[in-house]
Design a protein around this motif. Structure first.
Motif, mmCIF file in Angstrom:
data_model
loop_
_atom_site.group_PDB
_atom_site.id
_atom_site.type_symbol
_atom_site.label_atom_id
_atom_site.label_comp_id
_atom_site.label_asym_id
_atom_site.label_seq_id
_atom_site.Cartn_x
_atom_site.Cartn_y
_atom_site.Cartn_z
ATOM 1 N N LEU A 131 -5.262 -5.764 10.238
ATOM 2 C CA LEU A 131 -5.209 -6.916 9.336
ATOM 3 C C LEU A 131 -4.656 -8.192 9.970
ATOM 4 O O LEU A 131 -5.133 -9.295 9.666
ATOM 5 N N LEU A 173 -6.491 -3.800 1.263
ATOM 6 C CA LEU A 173 -6.555 -4.458 2.580
ATOM 7 C C LEU A 173 -7.737 -5.430 2.657
ATOM 8 O O LEU A 173 -7.606 -6.543 3.190
ATOM 9 N N THR A 185 0.813 -1.232 0.000
ATOM 10 C CA THR A 185 0.000 0.000 0.000
ATOM 11 C C THR A 185 0.839 1.270 0.000
ATOM 12 O O THR A 185 0.294 2.361 0.133
ATOM 13 N N TYR A 235 3.067 0.750 8.408
ATOM 14 C CA TYR A 235 1.832 1.393 8.864
ATOM 15 C C TYR A 235 1.225 0.554 9.986
ATOM 16 O O TYR A 235 0.688 -0.528 9.735
ATOM 17 N N THR A 248 4.896 -4.118 6.571
ATOM 18 C CA THR A 248 4.391 -2.741 6.535
ATOM 19 C C THR A 248 5.086 -1.875 7.585
ATOM 20 O O THR A 248 5.660 -2.408 8.544
ATOM 21 N N TYR A 289 2.787 -10.209 5.689
ATOM 22 C CA TYR A 289 2.523 -8.839 5.249
ATOM 23 C C TYR A 289 3.500 -7.885 5.906
ATOM 24 O O TYR A 289 3.505 -7.728 7.114
ATOM 25 N N ARG A 311 -6.092 1.806 -1.011
ATOM 26 C CA ARG A 311 -5.504 1.153 0.158
ATOM 27 C C ARG A 311 -6.540 0.273 0.863
ATOM 28 O O ARG A 311 -6.276 -0.894 1.160
ATOM 29 N N ASN A 312 -7.722 0.825 1.079
ATOM 30 C CA ASN A 312 -8.786 0.041 1.704
ATOM 31 C C ASN A 312 -9.161 -1.153 0.850
ATOM 32 O O ASN A 312 -9.402 -2.243 1.350
ATOM 33 N N GLU A 333 -1.443 1.017 11.700
ATOM 34 C CA GLU A 333 -2.905 0.848 11.601
ATOM 35 C C GLU A 333 -3.231 -0.380 10.756
ATOM 36 O O GLU A 333 -4.150 -1.134 11.069
ATOM 37 N N GLU A 334 -2.475 -0.554 9.681
ATOM 38 C CA GLU A 334 -2.710 -1.706 8.800
ATOM 39 C C GLU A 334 -2.436 -3.004 9.550
ATOM 40 O O GLU A 334 -3.207 -3.961 9.466
#
Lengths: 351, 310
Positions: free
Chosen positions: B199, B173, B161, B192, B190, B188, B169-170, B194-195
């Motif tokens: 997730l 995901l 993303t 980020y 990342t 995954y 992005r949404n 939040e991701e």
């Protein structure tokens, strides 16, 4: 086999749609050959035009010159010679004492001088003029001049036969995980690197041979130049040129981590330089090198192709062509082996 | 374990990119490899996939030792690299079909998978487009489609993303969750948080090439002393207020940021009521007051002394 075929199809599409390939492989050679044709057509056409020689009616050599097909005698009084020369009505003026007046320097003027010199020699030797075949000698000379220009065209064909170098660079870059993102991705798939490379080589050879074929058709049917009279050797030389090109491309592609653009520019520069040495820009370069550094002409792959094409097609001489072909094969093997040494690593230290 | 990495060391001359990095991935989970940029996430993935050589350690994938020519393992893996890696002169459909063909020989099955992948990333309207004609988000979708088209058992997604707009992005995901529901194990990477929070079933936090901690979201947050943050803003300045707040039970730390007081608590269950009591006792008027549970950034901050995006 299925994998190979699928890779050939998709790599073929990828190359075929690449504007860089289309330009360097097809459009650039056609532009170059057209440019050379236009630039040198003036010189080569000299062979087809008569030489206008001015002289007075009672000049005793007029009878001799009349027997030469390529000479056109123009009756010009001595006093008007300079004006006719200046206006371009005649290429030269010969007076009764065999003095020559010219207003220019060129092949025609050189030939007039040669003819007069021959007449003077025959006179001094008291030999009958009928024994001298002016036409045969001078036509041969003029052909020699034209053939020098043809060296350029054979060098050009030699150069473009090695343009498979670009597809070679592209293929190896796509296969290497440390060179391109696609390379990294492909290295994670079950596709074997050798399958991808082999398909790339087939595509490179097929497309460049096709581009070479189109160039030759352009030369034959658009420029009306019959350059390839000996098809068997010519085809073998062009195929070997293609194999050498793709091998060079794979070597350049595998040997360093520069971008595809930098490698392509390097390939263009190196093939152009080798072609220059083989007489692409001027036959004089080739003549100078042949005289002073003959080994260069024998080992330069572009000169091998260009010279061999020239010899087999124009002179009907196949001597040493086999040696040249063997050398091209050897170069290709060395380059492929060198590339293999770079490509054989199974994973990378850095990407 | 579907992936087992043990004490991986990777050096670039003097730089240690992976420093005895270890992790395990269970079948069916989404494992998040979380860490700041340059912490070694991509290097770890590339070593696991045998794309990069490494100096020390062992990697097992699908129960076997991973090597560059482990084609039987590679056949069950899908990879979505961080950089878009597709053929520029092949169309969207041709790209997806090409990558699918590297795994699936049967033509009709391949056709079915390609259609499914196109639907999955919603690129049906762009199948004849060349990648250069696609927007950044659409290119990312194509990049994903090429990596998942063969329905792999194990999928590596390396920051898919990055540089993608919020909508794409949404979309990405949600797609990853769907892939996991369909049975793929996902690794995954990342930066980020939040991701990762949204997730992943489990998270490995990395920094400087090391695996710092791993666990579920809750497990990681439970590892740190901060259990709650309360942010409060007062209508007037009051000298020495920070010291006095620090005397409230269970307060670990008080900081001020743009006029807001950020109060970190540990293990207290009446933190807000304790703070309100303090406000009333001191005749203070507040204009803002809210509570925040710890984030992965707090976990990272407490473990390393720096934020994930510092």
């Amino acid at each position: 086999m299925k994998t190979l075929l699928r890779n050939c199809i998709y790599q073929g599409k990828n190359v075929y749609r690449d504007m860089g390939f289309l330009f360097w492989g097809l459009i650039y050679p056609i532009i170059l050959v057209s440019f050379f044709y236009i630039a040198f057509s003036g010189i080569s056409n000299i062979g087809l035009e008569d030489i206008d020689i001015g002289m007075e009616r009672e000049n005793p050599i007029s009878a001799i010159l009349e027997t030469i097909d390529m000479v056109n005698i123009v009756e010009v009084p001595r006093k008007d010679a300079n004006r006719n020369l200046a206006e371009g009505n005649i290429d030269g003026f010969i007076d009764e004492d065999l003095n020559i007046l010219v207003n220019d320097s060129g092949i025609n003027q050189t030939m007039i001088k040669g003819i007069v010199e021959q007449i003077k020699q025959m006179n001094s030797l008291n030999r009958p003029m009928e024994n001298y075949d002016f036409e045969a000698n001078y036509i041969a000379d003029r052909d020699q001049e034209a053939n020098g220009i043809l060296v350029i065209f054979y060098s050009l064909i030699g150069m473009v036969s090695t343009y498979s170098v670009f597809a070679g660079i592209e293929t190896v870059s796509l296969a290497q995980g440390n060179l391109t993102n696609i390379g990294a991705r492909l290295n994670i798939t079950p596709l074997k690197k050798k399958d991808f490379l082999f398909a790339g080589i087939i595509v490179a050879l097929a497309f460049n041979l096709l581009a070479n074929g189109l160039l030759l058709l352009f030369i034959e049917f658009v420029l009306k130049m019959n350059l390839l009279r000996e098809a068997r050797y010519s085809l073998a030389l062009i195929i070997l040129g293609n194999i050498f090109g793709v091998s060079l491309g794979i070597f350049i592609g595998a040997s360093n981590k520069q971008s595809i653009g930098v490698k392509t520019m390097f390939a263009i520069a190196s093939t152009l330089f080798l072609s220059f040495l083989s007489g692409l820009m001027s036959p004089d370069i080739k003549i100078i090198l042949d005289k002073n550094l003959p080994i260069l002409g024998r080992i330069n792959p572009l000169a091998i192709i260009g010279n061999s094409l020239y010899r087999v097609n124009l002179l009907g001489n196949t001597k040493d062509v086999g040696v040249g072909m063997a050398l091209l094969t050897l170069y290709s093997i060395i380059l492929i082996f060198g590339a293999y040494m770079f490509l054989r690593r199974r994973n990378y230290d850095s990407i | 374990m579907i992936v087992k990495v043990d004490n991986l060391v990777k050096r670039y001359k003097e730089l240690i990119a992976l420093d005895h990095f270890s992790m395990e991935v269970r079948e069916g989970e989404i494992l998040g490899l979380l860490g700041p940029n340059g912490c070694g996430k991509t290097t770890a993935i590339n070593c696991i996939l045998s794309l990069l050589s490494f100096d020390k350690g062992e990697v097992e994938v699908l129960g076997k030792k991973m090597t560059p020519d482990a084609y039987d393992i590679k056949r069950q893996i899908g990879m979505v690299p961080q950089e878009v890696a597709v053929f520029e002169n092949l169309t969207v459909k041709e790209n997806i079909d090409y990558f699918c063909g590297l795994y699936i020989d049967d033509r009709s099955l391949r056709r079915e998978y390609v259609e499914e992948a196109i639907d999955f990333v919603e690129l049906k309207d762009y199948i004849g487009f060349y990648p250069k004609k696609l927007s950044g988000g659409l290119k990312r979708r194509l990049n994903i489609a090429c990596g998942i088209v063969h329905k792999p058992r194990l999928i590596f997604l390396d920051e898919p993303t990055v540089a993608v707009d919020a909508q794409s992005r949404n979309f990405i995901l949600e797609g990853i969750k769907k892939l996991n529901r369909e049975g793929s194990t996902i690794i995954y990477t990342t930066h980020y948080l939040e991701e990762a929070e949204m997730l992943c079933n489990r998270i490995v936090i990395m920094d400087n090439g090391k695996s710092l901690v791993s666990g579920t979201n809750q497990e990681l947050k439970a590892m740190i002393t901060t259990t709650e943050k309360i942010i409060v803003r007062f209508s007037q300045d009051d000298d020495g207020i920070m010291e006095r707040i620090g005397d409230i039970p269970h307060v670990i730390e008080v900081t001020e940021e743009d006029g807001d007081y950020i109060i970190k608590f540990e293990n207290g269950i009446n933190n807000i009521s304790n703070l309100l009591e303090f406000i009333m006792e001191n005749n203070l008027i507040y204009t803002k007051l809210y509570s925040q549970l710890p984030t992965l950034n707090d976990v990272f901050l407490e473990l390393t002394g720096k934020g994930l995006r510092d």
